[in-house]
Design a protein around this motif. Sequence first.
Motif, PDB file in Angstrom:
ATOM      1  N   ARG A 141       0.865  -1.186   0.000  1.00  0.00           N
ATOM      2  CA  ARG A 141       0.000   0.000   0.000  1.00  0.00           C
ATOM      3  C   ARG A 141       0.896   1.229   0.000  1.00  0.00           C
ATOM      4  NH1 ARG A 141      -2.703   1.353   5.938  1.00  0.00           N
ATOM      5  NH2 ARG A 141      -0.806   1.154   7.185  1.00  0.00           N
ATOM      6  N   ARG A 190      -2.444  -1.858  -3.368  1.00  0.00           N
ATOM      7  CA  ARG A 190      -3.813  -1.900  -2.867  1.00  0.00           C
ATOM      8  C   ARG A 190      -4.024  -0.782  -1.850  1.00  0.00           C
ATOM      9  NH1 ARG A 190      -5.282  -5.091  -6.406  1.00  0.00           N
ATOM     10  NH2 ARG A 190      -5.545  -7.344  -6.144  1.00  0.00           N
ATOM     11  N   SER A 191      -5.283  -0.517  -1.523  1.00  0.00           N
ATOM     12  CA  SER A 191      -5.627   0.448  -0.489  1.00  0.00           C
ATOM     13  C   SER A 191      -6.215  -0.308   0.697  1.00  0.00           C
ATOM     14  CB  SER A 191      -6.654   1.465  -1.007  1.00  0.00           C
ATOM     15  OG  SER A 191      -6.095   2.239  -2.049  1.00  0.00           O
TER      16      SER A 191
END
Length: 282
Positions: A67, A98-99
């Motif tokens: 992230r 990704r978050s």
Amino acid sequence: MSKRLGKGLDALIPSLSVNDDDKIVEISLKELRPNPYQPRKNFDHESIQELAESISQHGVIQPIIVRKVLKGYEIIAGERRYRASEVAGKKTIPTVIRSFTDQQVMEIALIENVQRENLNALEVATAYQALMEEFKMTQEELATKVGKSRSHIANFLRLLSLPDAVKEHVSRGTLSMGHARSLVSVKKEEVIIALANKAIEQEWNVRQLEEAVQNLDKKKEDSTKSKTKKTDPYLVDVEETLRDRFQTTVKIKHSNKDKGKIELNYYSKQDLERLLEMLNQM
């Protein structure tokens, strides 16, 4: 995501799996930092070296998950691949960005390691406590998150009440989870440490340590004289089965004419309620 992780991670964060639609980018190892919530403190050097040799020959087959943070990127899943890539002398590593929230990152790190059985009992207990304190979770909520029973969570958390010297033995593996659980009911710290040391020196199994704990309040005419108690192998096996089932100390007392009784120990009101709940479901 490796199938060895089971369904836990996929159920928690479905987007953790890498698929054909994902954009895979090469990120410099210098821009990456380990997950600060990583409960595993020790990585096996030999396994990292073996993975590094594989990466040198074939590259990183499975992208790591990261992230974006204020400075660079934070590893969500794949720290072993990251460490092995460093050993292999790689400059970059394939990643999928990704978050995730802090809570999701913490849960992922815990579940991934627990399901891979890479953590020792104290690391698991510490991680459970950190999750509960950081995100105000109850034992039941945490149990649901990590796919375990509430009794499993409670048993691990009790280990944190042990003296540091004993916890160190558990971390090193010189005392097992079962040994540690047997000592939790002892109130005096010096007695706990003495029993732990004796269990290590004399290579007691869990049952022998449990008997030593149970005999603490019993007066003996000769405390140095060891007594060999003839036990029925079948009853010993039943005790082990019940101990695993109820996650507590179990004692079968057999008398004549095939009669006897089964004793289940509990260490708090909550523990008693847990046992009663399990018994009612049987």
